[in-house]
Design an enzyme around this catalytic site. Structure first.
Site, PDB file in Angstrom:
ATOM      1  CB  CYS A  35     -46.574 -67.018 -38.986  1.00 35.90           C
ATOM      2  SG  CYS A  35     -46.367 -65.951 -37.542  1.00 35.90           S
TER       3      CYS A  35
ATOM      4  CG  HIS B  44     -42.250 -67.637 -43.450  1.00 38.63           C
ATOM      5  ND1 HIS B  44     -43.560 -67.302 -43.209  1.00 38.63           N
ATOM      6  CD2 HIS B  44     -41.607 -67.511 -42.254  1.00 38.63           C
ATOM      7  CE1 HIS B  44     -43.722 -67.007 -41.921  1.00 38.63           C
ATOM      8  NE2 HIS B  44     -42.548 -67.110 -41.329  1.00 38.63           N
TER       9      HIS B  44
ATOM     10  CB  THR C 182     -35.654 -63.692 -37.973  1.00 41.98           C
ATOM     11  OG1 THR C 182     -35.921 -64.930 -38.656  1.00 41.98           O
ATOM     12  CG2 THR C 182     -36.962 -63.051 -37.535  1.00 41.98           C
TER      13      THR C 182
ATOM     14  CD  GLU D  73     -38.498 -69.202 -46.796  1.00 40.44           C
ATOM     15  OE1 GLU D  73     -39.475 -69.415 -47.555  1.00 40.44           O
ATOM     16  OE2 GLU D  73     -38.440 -68.204 -46.030  1.00 40.44           O
TER      17      GLU D  73
ATOM     18  CE  LYS E  37     -44.347 -63.324 -43.711  1.00 43.02           C
ATOM     19  NZ  LYS E  37     -44.285 -64.277 -44.839  1.00 43.02           N
TER      20      LYS E  37
ATOM     21  CG  HIS F  51     -44.654 -61.952 -40.028  1.00 47.07           C
ATOM     22  ND1 HIS F  51     -45.663 -62.628 -40.709  1.00 47.07           N
ATOM     23  CD2 HIS F  51     -44.018 -62.900 -39.286  1.00 47.07           C
ATOM     24  CE1 HIS F  51     -45.633 -63.901 -40.370  1.00 47.07           C
ATOM     25  NE2 HIS F  51     -44.648 -64.089 -39.515  1.00 47.07           N
TER      26      HIS F  51
ATOM     27  CG  PHE G  54     -43.779 -68.364 -32.878  1.00 44.67           C
ATOM     28  CD1 PHE G  54     -42.693 -68.100 -33.678  1.00 44.67           C
ATOM     29  CD2 PHE G  54     -44.102 -67.446 -31.892  1.00 44.67           C
ATOM     30  CE1 PHE G  54     -41.924 -66.949 -33.514  1.00 44.67           C
ATOM     31  CE2 PHE G  54     -43.350 -66.291 -31.710  1.00 44.67           C
ATOM     32  CZ  PHE G  54     -42.260 -66.046 -32.516  1.00 44.67           C
TER      33      PHE G  54
END
Length: 412
Positions: free
Chosen positions: A162, A302, A306, A313, A334, A339, A398
């Protein structure tokens, strides 16, 4: 070293397929999330995504060419067309050997792969398309753009999950700054709203399940966030050396002044809980630009929604900005787009460019119950006007891949 500027932008997104539609949607706090309607989701726990709608590849490219490109490539080629047109670039007048393409994707041609696997299983090997591989593989977006515009310079398809968009923009910035290229089309693309990927992410309990209220599902930094929302699209930029842009009288949208990359070296899917890799990428972006954290006016986070990622972050931003962290506006695109995976960095770079140009910060929507542990200024609910000069954009992926780019308002 060469100064590097952005002269063109192109977008395909759940909020629209041109920069004006996309940007106006962000400023208005409009959600692009809806119930998935191009395949049956009755058996899925998550039934929502940020879908690209009203996109007709046959009308754009003709039936013959459209059928030779997977959806992720179609998005990229159309975004590239927009960006080249916006830049006023005449490819035939560019030195082809110094004209490159840095465009990547995270998942690639998953639809092409599964369609051909079904054909193989049901009708045998003779029914598998000879175009399977050249349609499916991740470098085909960059390859098709390179062929289309005769770009014979370096062509790269970064695969950093990502963070791809920022990786592509950052590496293009490095190449132009070093004097090895004049023009590079850079960014990312993705078309992974597909039953297989939806099932996988859902089974990993990574996705929001707010199916009844899809527009409220993507909730970065909110205490009730329950995962990210899948989305698709493409975001591409035309980067040039300042000298090259000036010679052809190009309009300049913004300047790229810094780039930093790092790895968490921690886990294949989870963010480092203390945000170590994210902090390193941001710090390196500032160092490469020769500016201090105090000079940053806005952060495009970002922020996927989650629990672990948003907190990590926040921790990284606090470490970067120290006592000044609470004064820096942080926005999460987002919350509106979902996303977009490999396309996210390019799309969010476009949003940041528009912010710098207009002095407007898009909101983080759905921040109704702020997480006490995520206590920065996330510009909740409504866009904000502010004097802006330098913006930082984060993309993490990831495998622990992190990439941050630093943009400055054009003053040329």
């Amino acid at each position: 070293m060469q100064s590097v500027v952005i002269t063109g932008m192109g977008i395909v997104s759940p909020l629209g397929h041109d920069v004006e539609l996309f940007w106006n949607g962000l400023k208005a706090g409009r959600s692009g999330i809806s119930v998935i309607d191009h395949f049956d989701v009755s058996g899925f726990g998550t039934k929502i995504a940020g879908q690209v709608r009203d996109f007709d590849p046959e009308a754009l490219f003709g039936r013959k060419d459209a059928r030779k490109m997977d959806r992720f490539v179609q998005f990229a080629v159309y975004a590239a067309e927009q960006a080249v047109r916006d830049a006023g670039l005449e490819p035939e007048r560019v030195d082809r050997e110094r004209f490159g393409v840095y465009v990547g994707t995270g998942i690639g041609g998953i639809t092409t792969l599964t369609d051909n696997m079904e054909a193989y299983q049901q009708r045998g090997p003779g029914r598998v398309s000879p175009s399977l591989v050249p349609m499916m593989i991740s470098n085909m977006a960059a390859a098709q753009i390179s062929i289309r515009y005769g770009a014979m310079g370096p062509t790269l398809s970064p695969v950093t999950a990502c963070s791809i968009g920022n990786t592509a923009i950052g590496e293009a910035f490095r190449l132009i700054r070093s004097g090895e290229a004049d023009v590079i089309i850079a960014g990312g693309t993705e078309a992974a709203v597909h039953p297989l990927s939806l099932a996988s992410f859902g089974n990993a309990t990574a996705l929001s399940k707010r199916n009844e209220t899809p527009e409220r599902a993507s909730r970065p930094f909110d205490a009730e966030r329950d995962g990210f929302v899948m989305a698709e699209g493409a975001g591409l930029l035309v980067l040039e050396s300042l000298d090259h842009a000036r010679r052809r009288g190009a309009r300049i949208h913004a300047e790229v002044i810094g780039y930093g990359a790092s790895s968490d070296a921690y886990h294949v899917v989870a963010s480092h809980p203390e945000g170590e890799g994210a902090f390193l990428a941001m710090k390196r972006a500032l160092q490469s630009a020769g500016v201090s954290a105090a000079e940053v006016d806005v952060v495009s986070a970002h922020a996927t929604g989650t629990q672990v990622g948003d907190l990590a972050e926040t921790i990284a931003l606090k470490k970067l900005f120290g006592d000044q962290a609470s004064r820096i506006p942080v926005t999460a695109n987002k919350s509106m787009t979902g996303h977009m995976f490999g396309a996210a960095g390019g799309a969010e770079a476009i949003a940041l460019i528009q912010s710098l140009k207009e002095g407007v910060i898009p909101p983080t929507i759905n921040l109704d119950h702020p997480d006490p542990a995520c206590d920065l200024d996330y510009v909740p609910h409504h866009a904000r006007q502010a004097p802006l000069n330098i913006g930082l954009s984060n993309s993490f992926g990831f495998g622990g891949h992190n990439a941050a780019i630093l943009l400055r308002k054009a003053e040329f």
